[in-house]
Enzyme design. Structure first.
Site, PDB file in Angstrom:
ATOM      1  N   GLU A 171       0.896  -1.242   0.000  1.00  8.49           N
ATOM      2  CA  GLU A 171       0.042   0.016  -0.079  1.00  8.49           C
ATOM      3  C   GLU A 171       0.972   1.142   0.156  1.00  8.49           C
ATOM      4  O   GLU A 171       0.712   2.080   0.846  1.00  8.49           O
ATOM      5  CB  GLU A 171      -0.874  -0.003   1.216  1.00  8.49           C
ATOM      6  CG  GLU A 171      -1.801  -1.252   1.175  1.00  8.49           C
ATOM      7  CD  GLU A 171      -3.023  -1.065   2.190  1.00  8.49           C
ATOM      8  OE1 GLU A 171      -3.045  -0.245   3.055  1.00  8.49           O
ATOM      9  OE2 GLU A 171      -3.756  -2.110   2.182  1.00  8.49           O
ATOM     10  N   GLU A 354      -5.262  -8.652   0.593  1.00 10.17           N
ATOM     11  CA  GLU A 354      -5.729  -8.406   1.757  1.00 10.17           C
ATOM     12  C   GLU A 354      -7.501  -8.179   1.751  1.00 10.17           C
ATOM     13  O   GLU A 354      -7.956  -7.348   0.758  1.00 10.17           O
ATOM     14  CB  GLU A 354      -5.448  -7.181   2.487  1.00 10.17           C
ATOM     15  CG  GLU A 354      -4.062  -7.369   3.245  1.00 10.17           C
ATOM     16  CD  GLU A 354      -3.658  -5.966   4.091  1.00 10.17           C
ATOM     17  OE1 GLU A 354      -4.403  -5.002   4.276  1.00 10.17           O
ATOM     18  OE2 GLU A 354      -2.422  -5.845   3.923  1.00 10.17           O
TER      19      GLU A 354
HETATM   20  C1  FCB Z   1      -4.472  -2.004   5.235  1.00 13.12           C
HETATM   21  C2  FCB Z   1      -3.168  -2.426   5.947  1.00 13.12           C
HETATM   22  C3  FCB Z   1      -3.190  -3.514   7.063  1.00 13.12           C
HETATM   23  C4  FCB Z   1      -4.225  -3.594   8.022  1.00 13.12           C
HETATM   24  C5  FCB Z   1      -5.726  -3.338   7.152  1.00 13.12           C
HETATM   25  C6  FCB Z   1      -6.819  -3.245   7.999  1.00 13.12           C
HETATM   26  O1  FCB Z   1      -4.404  -0.790   5.026  1.00 13.12           O
HETATM   27  O2  FCB Z   1      -2.213  -3.092   4.956  1.00 13.12           O
HETATM   28  O3  FCB Z   1      -1.853  -3.741   7.581  1.00 13.12           O
HETATM   29  O4  FCB Z   1      -4.087  -2.405   8.962  1.00 13.12           O
HETATM   30  O5  FCB Z   1      -5.546  -2.224   6.169  1.00 13.12           O
END
Ligand code: FCB
Length: 448
Positions: A171, A354
């Site tokens: 990110e 994620e």
């Molecule tokens: C993302 C992050 C991860 C976690 C999630 C909820 O932005 O990559 O580390 O905190 O959000």
């Protein structure tokens, strides 16, 4: 009981089901065995920065409890585990002197994962920059790019024989803009010009790292993980359309375009100049050859998706379903995003690196954690991903955020994303109902 009318969403053979974590969020042991200080140590130790004054000093104590955590992964039947490496554990001063104890920690973890048949996906940078490099200017300073390449070389030379899936950055938008423009994350700067500069340095460091990883890790897959969203105008008005385009440009295209060979999007460069993000229209930090470096061919795109970005206020005043982070539950956005990536950018392969939801449901009197909302969230998003795959989207794996409840950055321990409950007083772990359900999804390779 299965009824004949029940719809079954089967995933392709070999689909990689996993869970994800990040070093600072779970490890603890912030100053043990020669580890250097990171910007997140410094930031969380600064009063007023983190909800409730929480820090990652102990977190889930994963640094000491990793064998138990790997056993839990086995219990869930995970095919893969995505975790990140703490740069200051490897290079306490950011460059130069290597801390062998740090390398040994990750080496043992990787060996155990492989022993039990869980594929490691390793993120090189999930936000914990060595404080020593911050003291020399951090990501706004081009020298940090060189240090990152050195760090990548050390790690991949050591683990590259066994780790075959590498993620350069997690990110970069969040690092650049939440860390340097909004200031809610380390290092807590509020300087929009620095933020844009950081975004460029992160992209260049990614591009420089790719060939180094390939050199040190024969046959490995290499990619980058972006936080991407589906930006949608709330109403059919020029204002909402303009805002949605801007959000899409700011969060998605600013990173996707240069990675896929299109340089920075012209509309966003113009907007950033207007907004003062690019003072005097000068990007003197973009050096000749940088765009060729950034477009280094990769093997996959990592996608972190949590929610859509709705531009404007919906007319009918409908209330949107939200998780405890305040993020709207919008699985259709994942479907739309995946289609769009395939249509506009055609990455060779996509992993959802994620996706998950924050709900604080804890153990009932009988010790069981009935987190039905998390299960529903995941189920809907798995189905959306499955639907996108029917359109040809080359999705090869899905990592739930997160394996464990953990330190949720500025929000501290109040936000819980885990498939596994963590009692922070005793470090007891309990697999939540969503975790048991996920185990079944993985075992059958299908969602019902
Ligand atoms: C993302 C992050 C991860 C976690 C999630 C909820 O932005 O990559 O580390 O905190 O959000």
């Amino acid at each position: 009981m299965t009824t004949t009318s029940e719809k079954v969403y089967r995933f392709p053979e070999g689909f990689i089901w996993g869970a994800a974590t990040a070093s600072y969020q779970i490890e603890g042991a912030w100053n043990e065995d020669g580890k250097g200080e990171s910007i997140w140590d410094r930031f969380s130790h600064t009063p007023g920065k983190i909800n409730n004054g929480d820090t990652g000093d102990v977190a889930c104590d994963h640094y000491h409890r990793w064998p138990e955590d790997v056993a839990l992964m086995q219990e869930l039947g995970l095919k893969a585990y995505r975790f990140s490496i703490s740069w200051p554990r490897i290079l306490p001063a950011g460059r130069g002197q290597v801390n062998q104890a740090g390398l040994d920690f990750y080496s043992r973890l990787v060996d155990r994962l492989l022993e039990v048949g869980i594929t490691p996906f390793v993120t090189l940078y999930h936000w914990d920059l060595p404080q020593a490099l911050m003291d020399e200017g951090g990501w706004p300073n081009r020298a940090t790019v060189e240090a990152y390449v050195e760090y990548t070389d050390v790690v991949t030379r050591h683990l590259g024989d066994r780790v075959k899936h590498w993620i350069t950055h997690n990110e970069p938008w969040v690092v650049a803009f939440i860390g340097h423009q909004l200031g809610d994350h380390a290092p807590g700067w509020q300087d929009s010009a620095a933020a844009v500069r950081v975004s460029h340095h992160l992209l260049v460091s990614h591009g420089m790292a790719v060939p180094v990883i390939r050199q040190n890790s024969a046959g490995a897959e290499v990619g980058i993980t972006l936080n991407l969203t589906f930006a949608q105008p709330a109403t059919d008005t020029p204002k909402d359309y303009h805002t949605a385009r801007w959000i899409d440009g700011h969060i998605n295209r600013w990173f996707l375009d240069p990675l896929f060979g299109r340089r920075y999007p012209a509309d966003m460069v113009a907007d950033y100049i207007d907004k003062g993000f690019i003072p005097n229209g000068e990007m003197d930090y973009v050096l000749p050859g940088d765009f060729d470096i950034i477009t280094a061919p990769t093997d996959f795109l990592g996608v972190n998706y949590y929610t859509r970005a709705l531009a404007g206020t919906p007319k009918n005043g409908e209330t949107l379903e939200r998780t405890e982070m305040g993020w709207e539950v919008y699985p259709e956005g994942l479907y739309r995003l995946l289609n769009r990536l395939h249509f506009d950018y055609m990455p060779a392969k996509i992993y959802i690196t994620e996706n998950g939801a924050s709900y604080s449901d804890g153990p009932d009197a009988d010790g069981r954690v009935r987190d039905t909302r998390r299960q529903a969230y995941l189920r809907q998003h798995f189905m959306a991903a499955h639907r996108a795959m029917q359109n040809g989207v080359p999705l090869a794996g899905y990592f739930v955020w997160s394996l464990l409840d953990n330190f949720e950055w500025a929000r501290g321990y109040a936000q819980r994303f885990g498939l596994i409950w963590v009692d922070y007083n005793t470090q007891q772990r309990i697999i939540k109902d969503s975790g048991w359900w996920y185990k079944e999804v993985i075992a059958r390779n299908e969602v019902r």
